[in-house]
Design an enzyme around this catalytic site. Structure first.
Site, PDB file in Angstrom:
ATOM      1  N   ASP A  71       1.130  -1.654   0.104  1.00  0.00           N
ATOM      2  CA  ASP A  71      -0.037   0.152  -0.429  1.00  0.00           C
ATOM      3  C   ASP A  71       1.408   1.065   0.225  1.00  0.00           C
ATOM      4  O   ASP A  71       0.908   1.823   0.961  1.00  0.00           O
ATOM      5  CB  ASP A  71      -0.786   0.140   0.647  1.00  0.00           C
ATOM      6  CG  ASP A  71      -1.599   0.400   1.436  1.00  0.00           C
ATOM      7  OD1 ASP A  71      -1.905   1.947   0.744  1.00  0.00           O
ATOM      8  OD2 ASP A  71      -2.154   1.491   2.609  1.00  0.00           O
ATOM      9  N   LYS A  73       0.425   3.447  -2.524  1.00  0.00           N
ATOM     10  CA  LYS A  73      -0.854   5.353  -3.309  1.00  0.00           C
ATOM     11  C   LYS A  73       0.019   5.067  -3.743  1.00  0.00           C
ATOM     12  O   LYS A  73       0.426   6.652  -4.272  1.00  0.00           O
ATOM     13  CB  LYS A  73      -1.303   5.526  -2.212  1.00  0.00           C
ATOM     14  CG  LYS A  73      -1.658   4.778  -1.187  1.00  0.00           C
ATOM     15  CD  LYS A  73      -2.446   5.994  -0.301  1.00  0.00           C
ATOM     16  CE  LYS A  73      -3.679   4.924   1.105  1.00  0.00           C
ATOM     17  NZ  LYS A  73      -2.852   4.431   2.139  1.00  0.00           N
ATOM     18  N   ASP A  76       1.890   9.317  -9.541  1.00  0.00           N
ATOM     19  CA  ASP A  76       3.531  10.477  -9.529  1.00  0.00           C
ATOM     20  C   ASP A  76       3.245  10.343 -11.674  1.00  0.00           C
ATOM     21  O   ASP A  76       2.130   9.643 -12.329  1.00  0.00           O
ATOM     22  CB  ASP A  76       4.901   9.160  -9.793  1.00  0.00           C
ATOM     23  CG  ASP A  76       5.667  10.454  -9.329  1.00  0.00           C
ATOM     24  OD1 ASP A  76       5.499  11.522 -10.307  1.00  0.00           O
ATOM     25  OD2 ASP A  76       6.814  10.592  -8.455  1.00  0.00           O
ATOM     26  N   ARG A 242      -5.939  -0.268  13.760  1.00  0.00           N
ATOM     27  CA  ARG A 242      -6.087  -0.199  14.454  1.00  0.00           C
ATOM     28  C   ARG A 242      -7.379  -1.206  16.357  1.00  0.00           C
ATOM     29  O   ARG A 242      -7.195  -0.632  17.307  1.00  0.00           O
ATOM     30  CB  ARG A 242      -5.891   1.057  15.533  1.00  0.00           C
ATOM     31  CG  ARG A 242      -5.026   1.679  15.346  1.00  0.00           C
ATOM     32  CD  ARG A 242      -5.089   3.302  14.882  1.00  0.00           C
ATOM     33  NE  ARG A 242      -5.712   4.000  13.549  1.00  0.00           N
ATOM     34  CZ  ARG A 242      -6.055   4.701  13.062  1.00  0.00           C
ATOM     35  NH1 ARG A 242      -5.647   6.085  13.985  1.00  0.00           N
ATOM     36  NH2 ARG A 242      -6.690   5.157  11.726  1.00  0.00           N
TER      37      ARG A 242
HETATM   38  O1  C5P Z   1      -8.432   0.304  10.782  1.00  0.00           O
HETATM   39  P1  C5P Z   1      -7.089   1.250  10.606  1.00  0.00           P
HETATM   40  O2  C5P Z   1      -8.407   2.911  11.022  1.00  0.00           O
HETATM   41  O3  C5P Z   1      -6.260   1.803  11.472  1.00  0.00           O
HETATM   42  O4  C5P Z   1      -6.393   1.376   9.464  1.00  0.00           O
HETATM   43  C1  C5P Z   1      -4.946   2.153   9.158  1.00  0.00           C
HETATM   44  C2  C5P Z   1      -5.246   1.731   7.990  1.00  0.00           C
HETATM   45  O5  C5P Z   1      -5.925   1.784   6.877  1.00  0.00           O
HETATM   46  C3  C5P Z   1      -3.788   2.932   7.591  1.00  0.00           C
HETATM   47  O6  C5P Z   1      -2.153   1.294   6.964  1.00  0.00           O
HETATM   48  C4  C5P Z   1      -4.239   3.402   6.415  1.00  0.00           C
HETATM   49  O7  C5P Z   1      -2.987   3.738   5.604  1.00  0.00           O
HETATM   50  C5  C5P Z   1      -4.881   2.374   5.641  1.00  0.00           C
HETATM   51  N1  C5P Z   1      -5.869   3.172   4.773  1.00  0.00           N
HETATM   52  C6  C5P Z   1      -7.381   3.946   5.105  1.00  0.00           C
HETATM   53  N2  C5P Z   1      -7.810   4.306   4.162  1.00  0.00           N
HETATM   54  C7  C5P Z   1      -7.260   4.457   3.231  1.00  0.00           C
HETATM   55  C8  C5P Z   1      -6.765   3.397   2.601  1.00  0.00           C
HETATM   56  C9  C5P Z   1      -5.296   3.067   3.305  1.00  0.00           C
HETATM   57  O8  C5P Z   1      -6.968   4.028   6.364  1.00  0.00           O
HETATM   58  N3  C5P Z   1      -8.287   5.251   2.377  1.00  0.00           N
END
Ligand code: C5P
Length: 273
Positions: A71, A73, A76, A242
């Site tokens: 991931d 993202k 560029d 989390r």
């Molecule tokens: O469940 P939690 O909020 O902890 O998850 C966060 C994860 O999800 C992070 O790794 C974040 O980069 C990813 N993420 C996000 N929203 C997005 C894409 C990925 O929160 N649209």
């Protein structure tokens, strides 16, 4: 424990992608040992890649028997993203992602280059990020991605509703653009999943972060839904961090949390089919 993990990549039926939002391989190992048999795959993002290096992190997880969603993202110029995509594919990751905001030329060039070097079954799935789940209408308005609302006599409900429609319009537009550019799926908020599913059909992968079980705090995520509801609206995989990594002892820590989440998802999947 390593042997256990090496026996397979998590549960075939798990819909959970667990993000390694940590800064060391010791922490990766700790969570991998707890969760490898209970998750679909692991997500390696910017923090771990910056701290220990993406190839090192990917190899480490592969050696533990896990599969990886890289991931980073990418966003560029087309040439740079296409080359980064080829490198990701050479690492053997199962999925990697780009920002749909990078546009159709960036996305389709990446797909063309991948298809030249890899067969469709051996290349990773390429996923586009639509609208981040931490974004609000205000975040999008300040960078000009949604129009300012000019009507001054609306009540709060009317304003909220119209803001929601603008976010949905943007998310669906980006998902359709990604699909037309040859990508395999999108990352989107569960709140936009039903509309994206309707616009892009059943075979387009939808991965939803911003998932919060009833027992967990929202943190910085804004447009959220429970795991059961995310599956009900059509999500294929859920990124849940989390609520698992910071789960309280009351619910049994990370293992108790993933068990509760998997159970909730299985129940919702059986209602869906
Ligand atoms: O469940 P939690 O909020 O902890 O998850 C966060 C994860 O999800 C992070 O790794 C974040 O980069 C990813 N993420 C996000 N929203 C997005 C894409 C990925 O929160 N649209």
């Amino acid at each position: 424990m390593r042997d256990l993990i090496l026996n397979g990549v998590g549960r075939e039926d798990s819909r959970v992608i667990f993000p390694f939002d940590v800064h060391s391989l010791e922490e990766v190992e700790k969570f991998a040992q707890l969760l490898a048999l209970k998750t679909a795959c692991f997500k390696i993002g910017k923090q771990l890649s910056t701290a220990v290096g993406a190839p090192q992190a990917v190899k480490f997880v592969h050696n533990l028997g896990g599969e990886v969603f890289l991931d980073l993202k990418f966003n560029d110029i087309p040439e740079t993203v296409a080359k980064a995509g080829i490198e990701a594919a050479h690492l053997g990751v199962r999925m990697f992602n780009v920002h749909a905001l990078g546009g159709s030329v960036m996305m389709s060039e990446t797909m063309e280059r991948l298809d030249k070097e890899f067969s469709s079954s051996s290349r990773p799935k390429v996923i586009a990020v639509t609208v981040l789940t931490s974004y609000t209408y205000e975040t999008l308005a300040e960078v000009g991605l949604v129009p300012p609302l000019m009507i001054t006599d609306w009540d709060d409900e009317e304003v909220k509703c119209s803001q929601k429609i603008e976010i949905e319009r943007l998310a669906v537009k980006l998902a359709v653009l990604a699909q037309k550019s040859g990508l395999d799926g999108v990352v989107a908020s569960p709140q936009e999943t039903a509309l994206i599913r309707e616009a892009c059909g059943k075979d387009f992968l939808i991965i939803t972060p911003g998932v919060r079980p009833a027992f967990a705090a929202a943190n910085d995520q804004k447009r959220i839904m429970t795991p059961a509801d995310a599956v009900r609206v059509g999500a294929d995989y859920l990124v849940i961090g989390r609520p698992i990594s910071a789960a309280s002892e009351e619910i049994g820590g990370p293992v108790g949390a993933i068990d509760l989440i998997n159970e909730e998802i299985s129940q919702a999947m059986s209602e869906r089919s």
